[in-house]
Scaffold this motif. Structure first.
Motif: not given
Ligand code: M1P
Length: 244
Positions: A121-145
């Protein structure tokens, strides 16, 4: 009977999408000098080369990329397995990226690799910070699962798993990291395999290989880690470098 060490890369030998740390490299090269080692990554070869230095790539027995769809000896491609993906599946992956409520898109959302697609969803061009932000968000939301479950239900001919922190890996059914076991057993019929990975949880891309090893023989072992520091500690329990 010889022990053969198998390692996932992102989150196991290196931080996600980051290069291998110098002190880790020193210890790892000692291991490679005394034991047989294979790397198994979901990533493709260009990404592996950014993360794993040339002397390590040259010291391991072999490298499986794209979840085992490609096999390399140092810089040489030895074999690969390719697949033409169902257009309806590709459409579903595009829909997943387009409809996610996450508020950031940074480009390169679908990566067509050998025998697999990586979608993010954020895309492979995402920054390290953006990656962390999506990771935390996804852990809460369970979007990928949730999407993994939907895809598994709709496309039973494909294997779907959470890649690393931000993406999903999709491959034809059975073309997971577990596919490497038949090659390894062929080359080393009597070996005991010890596999280190950080995604052995349900839906994680190290899980199929961990399960295949468990089914194959009780002598194999899988070690679940949560980062390179943790891998180093677990490895030091199993392996002592001989002094020069
Ligand atoms: O090697 C592990 C995974 O690394 C990346 O995952 P992510 O970007 O989600 O952290 C991807 O290259 C993925 O395909 C791969 O399995």
């Amino acid at each position: 009977m010889g022990i053969i060490y198998l390692f996932d890369v992102d989150g196991t030998l290196t931080p996600a999408r980051q290069p291998m740390d110098d002190s880790f490299r020193t210890f790892f090269l000692q291991l490679c000098g005394q034991a047989q080692v294979y790397l198994i990554t979901g990533s493709d070869r260009p990404k592996l080369d950014e993360q794993v230095p040339p002397n390590v790539r040259a010291s391991v027995e072999g490298i499986f990329t794209c979840a085992g769809c490609q096999f390399w000896k140092a810089e040489d491609l030895i074999f690969e397995r390719t697949h033409e993906f169902d257009p309806k599946l590709v459409q579903a992956l595009e829909g997943f990226v387009a409809s996610s409520p996450f508020d950031g898109r940074f480009g390169n959302h679908m990566e067509f690799r050998t025998g697999m697609i990586n979608v993010s969803v954020p895309g492979r061009n995402v920054s390290k910070e953006g990656r962390q932000r999506y990771y935390e968000w996804d852990k809460q939301q369970g979007e990928r699962q949730a999407f993994i479950k939907t895809l598994n239900d709709q496309f039973p001919d494909y294997s779907v798993s959470a890649g690393g922190q931000i993406s999903i890996d999709v491959s034809p059914l059975g073309w997971t990291k577990a596919q490497i076991l038949k090659h390894l057993k062929n080359w080393h019929p009597k070996a005991k395999f010890i596999f280190f990975g950080d995604r052995m949880n349900e839906g994680g891309n190290d899980r199929p290989l961990a399960l295949a090893l468990e089914v194959d023989s009780p002598q194999h072992r899988s070690v679940s880690v949560d980062g390179p520091q943790n891998t180093l500690i677990a490895l030091k329990d199993l392996f002592t470098p001989t002094s020069e």
